[in-house]
Design a protein around this motif. Structure first.
Motif, PDB file in Angstrom:
ATOM      1  N   VAL A 165       0.834  -1.199   0.000  1.00  0.00           N
ATOM      2  CA  VAL A 165       0.000   0.000   0.000  1.00  0.00           C
ATOM      3  C   VAL A 165       0.873   1.254   0.000  1.00  0.00           C
ATOM      4  CG1 VAL A 165      -1.845   1.260   1.158  1.00  0.00           C
ATOM      5  CG2 VAL A 165      -1.758  -1.250   1.314  1.00  0.00           C
ATOM      6  N   HIS A 166       0.776   2.018  -1.088  1.00  0.00           N
ATOM      7  CA  HIS A 166       1.404   3.334  -1.146  1.00  0.00           C
ATOM      8  C   HIS A 166       0.505   4.276  -0.338  1.00  0.00           C
ATOM      9  CE1 HIS A 166       3.640   6.534  -3.702  1.00  0.00           C
ATOM     10  NE2 HIS A 166       3.131   7.103  -2.627  1.00  0.00           N
ATOM     11  N   ALA A 167       1.020   4.783   0.756  1.00  0.00           N
ATOM     12  CA  ALA A 167       0.193   5.468   1.749  1.00  0.00           C
ATOM     13  C   ALA A 167      -0.137   6.910   1.389  1.00  0.00           C
ATOM     14  CB  ALA A 167       0.880   5.409   3.110  1.00  0.00           C
ATOM     15  N   ARG A 168      -0.458   7.150   0.129  1.00  0.00           N
ATOM     16  CA  ARG A 168      -0.814   8.490  -0.328  1.00  0.00           C
ATOM     17  C   ARG A 168      -1.928   8.372  -1.362  1.00  0.00           C
ATOM     18  NH1 ARG A 168       2.852  12.625  -0.128  1.00  0.00           N
ATOM     19  NH2 ARG A 168       4.636  11.233  -0.419  1.00  0.00           N
ATOM     20  N   LYS A 169      -2.883   9.300  -1.327  1.00  0.00           N
ATOM     21  CA  LYS A 169      -3.899   9.327  -2.371  1.00  0.00           C
ATOM     22  C   LYS A 169      -3.271   9.693  -3.712  1.00  0.00           C
ATOM     23  CE  LYS A 169      -7.964  11.161  -1.812  1.00  0.00           C
ATOM     24  NZ  LYS A 169      -9.071  12.090  -1.499  1.00  0.00           N
ATOM     25  N   ALA A 170      -3.865   9.194  -4.774  1.00  0.00           N
ATOM     26  CA  ALA A 170      -3.427   9.547  -6.122  1.00  0.00           C
ATOM     27  C   ALA A 170      -4.415  10.551  -6.709  1.00  0.00           C
ATOM     28  CB  ALA A 170      -3.362   8.312  -7.008  1.00  0.00           C
ATOM     29  N   TRP A 171      -3.879  11.613  -7.264  1.00  0.00           N
ATOM     30  CA  TRP A 171      -4.719  12.589  -7.974  1.00  0.00           C
ATOM     31  C   TRP A 171      -4.546  12.351  -9.460  1.00  0.00           C
ATOM     32  CZ3 TRP A 171      -8.402  15.293  -5.730  1.00  0.00           C
ATOM     33  CH2 TRP A 171      -8.332  15.485  -4.346  1.00  0.00           C
ATOM     34  N   LEU A 172      -5.613  12.003 -10.114  1.00  0.00           N
ATOM     35  CA  LEU A 172      -5.554  11.659 -11.527  1.00  0.00           C
ATOM     36  C   LEU A 172      -5.583  12.888 -12.418  1.00  0.00           C
ATOM     37  CD1 LEU A 172      -8.050   8.649 -11.422  1.00  0.00           C
ATOM     38  CD2 LEU A 172      -5.569   8.630 -11.111  1.00  0.00           C
ATOM     39  N   LYS A 173      -6.024  14.004 -11.876  1.00  0.00           N
ATOM     40  CA  LYS A 173      -6.071  15.251 -12.632  1.00  0.00           C
ATOM     41  C   LYS A 173      -5.578  16.390 -11.741  1.00  0.00           C
ATOM     42  CE  LYS A 173     -10.117  13.730 -15.312  1.00  0.00           C
ATOM     43  NZ  LYS A 173     -11.536  13.996 -15.649  1.00  0.00           N
ATOM     44  N   GLY A 174      -4.899  17.342 -12.358  1.00  0.00           N
ATOM     45  CA  GLY A 174      -4.473  18.533 -11.630  1.00  0.00           C
ATOM     46  C   GLY A 174      -3.089  18.447 -11.035  1.00  0.00           C
ATOM     47  N   LEU A 175      -2.541  17.239 -10.909  1.00  0.00           N
ATOM     48  CA  LEU A 175      -1.181  17.074 -10.410  1.00  0.00           C
ATOM     49  C   LEU A 175      -0.415  16.176 -11.367  1.00  0.00           C
ATOM     50  CD1 LEU A 175      -1.592  16.378  -6.564  1.00  0.00           C
ATOM     51  CD2 LEU A 175      -0.787  18.491  -7.622  1.00  0.00           C
ATOM     52  N   SER A 176       0.856  16.484 -11.582  1.00  0.00           N
ATOM     53  CA  SER A 176       1.700  15.593 -12.367  1.00  0.00           C
ATOM     54  C   SER A 176       2.093  14.421 -11.480  1.00  0.00           C
ATOM     55  CB  SER A 176       2.964  16.329 -12.823  1.00  0.00           C
ATOM     56  OG  SER A 176       3.801  16.595 -11.705  1.00  0.00           O
ATOM     57  N   PRO A 177       2.504  13.282 -12.080  1.00  0.00           N
ATOM     58  CA  PRO A 177       2.982  12.164 -11.263  1.00  0.00           C
ATOM     59  C   PRO A 177       4.102  12.584 -10.316  1.00  0.00           C
ATOM     60  CG  PRO A 177       2.597  11.428 -13.501  1.00  0.00           C
ATOM     61  CD  PRO A 177       2.425  12.923 -13.508  1.00  0.00           C
ATOM     62  N   LYS A 178       4.978  13.504 -10.760  1.00  0.00           N
ATOM     63  CA  LYS A 178       6.062  13.977  -9.890  1.00  0.00           C
ATOM     64  C   LYS A 178       5.496  14.724  -8.688  1.00  0.00           C
ATOM     65  CE  LYS A 178      10.299  16.735  -9.858  1.00  0.00           C
ATOM     66  NZ  LYS A 178      11.237  17.564 -10.671  1.00  0.00           N
ATOM     67  N   GLU A 179       4.518  15.614  -8.935  1.00  0.00           N
ATOM     68  CA  GLU A 179       3.903  16.349  -7.826  1.00  0.00           C
ATOM     69  C   GLU A 179       3.165  15.408  -6.888  1.00  0.00           C
ATOM     70  OE1 GLU A 179       2.909  20.642  -9.955  1.00  0.00           O
ATOM     71  OE2 GLU A 179       1.608  18.912 -10.330  1.00  0.00           O
ATOM     72  N   ASN A 180       2.591  14.338  -7.456  1.00  0.00           N
ATOM     73  CA  ASN A 180       1.815  13.407  -6.645  1.00  0.00           C
ATOM     74  C   ASN A 180       2.698  12.552  -5.738  1.00  0.00           C
ATOM     75  OD1 ASN A 180      -1.046  11.226  -7.495  1.00  0.00           O
ATOM     76  ND2 ASN A 180      -0.484  12.249  -5.600  1.00  0.00           N
ATOM     77  N   ARG A 181       4.017  12.676  -5.907  1.00  0.00           N
ATOM     78  CA  ARG A 181       4.926  11.964  -5.007  1.00  0.00           C
ATOM     79  C   ARG A 181       5.103  12.694  -3.689  1.00  0.00           C
ATOM     80  NH1 ARG A 181       7.996  10.482  -9.939  1.00  0.00           N
ATOM     81  NH2 ARG A 181       9.396  12.253  -9.655  1.00  0.00           N
ATOM     82  N   SER A 182       4.630  13.951  -3.593  1.00  0.00           N
ATOM     83  CA  SER A 182       4.746  14.686  -2.338  1.00  0.00           C
ATOM     84  C   SER A 182       3.431  15.307  -1.879  1.00  0.00           C
ATOM     85  CB  SER A 182       5.804  15.791  -2.477  1.00  0.00           C
ATOM     86  OG  SER A 182       5.481  16.667  -3.545  1.00  0.00           O
ATOM     87  N   VAL A 183       2.415  15.292  -2.725  1.00  0.00           N
ATOM     88  CA  VAL A 183       1.096  15.837  -2.409  1.00  0.00           C
ATOM     89  C   VAL A 183       0.064  14.799  -2.802  1.00  0.00           C
ATOM     90  CG1 VAL A 183      -0.543  17.686  -2.875  1.00  0.00           C
ATOM     91  CG2 VAL A 183       1.906  18.185  -2.873  1.00  0.00           C
ATOM     92  N   PRO A 184      -0.969  14.577  -1.999  1.00  0.00           N
ATOM     93  CA  PRO A 184      -1.200  15.035  -0.627  1.00  0.00           C
ATOM     94  C   PRO A 184      -0.325  14.274   0.372  1.00  0.00           C
ATOM     95  CG  PRO A 184      -2.914  13.506  -1.296  1.00  0.00           C
ATOM     96  CD  PRO A 184      -2.044  13.711  -2.496  1.00  0.00           C
ATOM     97  N   PRO A 185      -0.470  14.560   1.677  1.00  0.00           N
ATOM     98  CA  PRO A 185       0.426  13.948   2.664  1.00  0.00           C
ATOM     99  C   PRO A 185       0.238  12.436   2.796  1.00  0.00           C
ATOM    100  CG  PRO A 185      -1.347  15.158   3.750  1.00  0.00           C
ATOM    101  CD  PRO A 185      -1.416  15.511   2.298  1.00  0.00           C
ATOM    102  N   LEU A 186       1.288  11.796   3.267  1.00  0.00           N
ATOM    103  CA  LEU A 186       1.250  10.363   3.530  1.00  0.00           C
ATOM    104  C   LEU A 186       0.416  10.069   4.775  1.00  0.00           C
ATOM    105  CD1 LEU A 186       5.032   9.901   2.880  1.00  0.00           C
ATOM    106  CD2 LEU A 186       3.298   8.579   1.670  1.00  0.00           C
ATOM    107  N   ASP A 187      -0.176   8.886   4.792  1.00  0.00           N
ATOM    108  CA  ASP A 187      -0.966   8.457   5.948  1.00  0.00           C
ATOM    109  C   ASP A 187      -0.561   7.032   6.334  1.00  0.00           C
ATOM    110  OD1 ASP A 187      -2.807   7.952   7.928  1.00  0.00           O
ATOM    111  OD2 ASP A 187      -4.560   8.607   6.779  1.00  0.00           O
TER     112      ASP A 187
END
Length: 331
Positions: free
Chosen positions: A168-190
């Motif tokens: 389990v990658h402990a972060r939500k994935a944003w399919l729109k509005g964030l690049s895959p690179k940005e999605n590696r730090s946003v949103p926060p880990l849980d």
């Protein structure tokens, strides 16, 4: 090691597109005998219709090694899984976590978090086609999903069809509005949510992934879990893998110094060059070997500038190693 022999997921190196190819895995295997290695994601259709050996071929020296598949058609995934098993992989992992555009366009990866029943159909079909374990790598949710509801629903639905191991990658994935690179730090880990999943589903094997900076961090965050999967840190600072065997498995580490690692890897590089391969194919995975050490910048510069040149040979590696401080420690 035979693929049918037992292996452990206590520490693994995550599947990473464009990074964890066969050369990377061969290098990582020099540093650790026991960490489970994964291929980069292989698309089911490509395996069925493409150059299979080029796409998923690997050397027995890489064991234990698992393959990650991408797809959303149960029949095609089953066919690809069967082919992968015949190649000798020890595990089939389904990608339910990658948010890249090219993955979304194929209706697989993280977008499958929204279709748990389809994921369940896929793993069931693969499970019927192979005798090796089928596992899932997922996120804690996508877009506006409530992570706890999304994660537990996916895991429960898929577990009901026979899967018992989840990374389990402990972060939500944003399919729109964030690049895959940005999605590696946003949103926060849980991480706490992943630990809660394990506490409430103790019969399942739960592996933590996402943002684990080094081996100590991974061990600390995954203490209440079944294992940790390290991604970018293992790639950018590969020397952290050189302590895996002793620190996690209480076995001797295969190399004690970076120089020993290079010496052990040298025959593989030479064989690749003799077969007509480029030096850069291999050395691009080694740029971080001396990270944090004196001379690391020169090491990276020489390999980055000279290894891609036509005809570059082992002399380039010798030059890069000579530029690194002779102080060679196992730290």
């Amino acid at each position: 090691m035979n693929a049918k022999m037992p292996f452990s997921r206590r520490l693994s190196v995550a599947p990473m597109m464009d990074w964890t190819d066969r050369h990377c895995r061969a290098f990582h295997r020099v540093l650790t005998r026991r960490a489970l290695l994964y291929t980069e994601m292989a698309v089911d259709k490509a395996i069925i219709h493409g150059d299979t050996d080029r796409l998923i071929g690997f050397s027995a020296r890489e064991h234990p090694v698992a393959i990650q598949l991408g797809g959303s058609d149960p029949h095609e995934l089953a066919a690809a899984a069967k082919t992968a098993e015949a190649f000798g992989y020890c595990e089939i992992n389904l990608n339910v976590g990658c948010p890249s555009d090219r993955v979304q366009s194929g209706r697989f990866g993280a977008c499958l978090m929204q279709e748990p029943r389809l994921v369940a159909d896929c793993v069931a079909a693969m499970g019927e086609a192979v005798t090796i374990p089928v596992t899932v790598k997922c996120r804690i949710g996508v877009e506006d999903q409530e992570p706890e509801e999304a994660l537990f629903t996916l895991v429960d639905t898929v577990a009901a069809r026979g899967v018992t191991s989840f990374a389990v990658h402990a972060r939500k994935a944003w399919l729109k509005g964030l690049s895959p690179k940005e999605n590696r730090s946003v949103p926060p880990l849980d991480y706490d949510l992943v630990r809660r999943l394990k506490a409430e589903r103790p019969e399942l094997e739960i592996i933590l992934n996402g943002g684990l900076a080094d081996l100590d961090h991974a061990l600390a965050e995954a203490e209440a879990l079944d294992g940790a999967m390290i991604g970018r840190a293992a790639y950018h600072t590969p020397w952290i893998l050189a302590r895996v065997d002793s620190q996690i498995f209480s076995e001797a580490d295969p190399v004690a110094t970076r120089s020993q690692a290079l010496e052990a890897y040298r025959p593989y590089i030479a064989a690749h060059l003799d077969a007509g391969g480029r030096l850069h194919d291999v050395t691009r995975h080694m740029l971080g070997l001396y990270a944090g050490e004196p001379g690391a910048r020169q090491w990276r510069r020489i390999l980055s500038e000279k290894a891609p040149r036509r005809g570059a040979g082992l002399d380039v590696l010798d030059e890069a190693q000579a530029a690194v401080s002779p102080r060679d420690e196992a730290a």
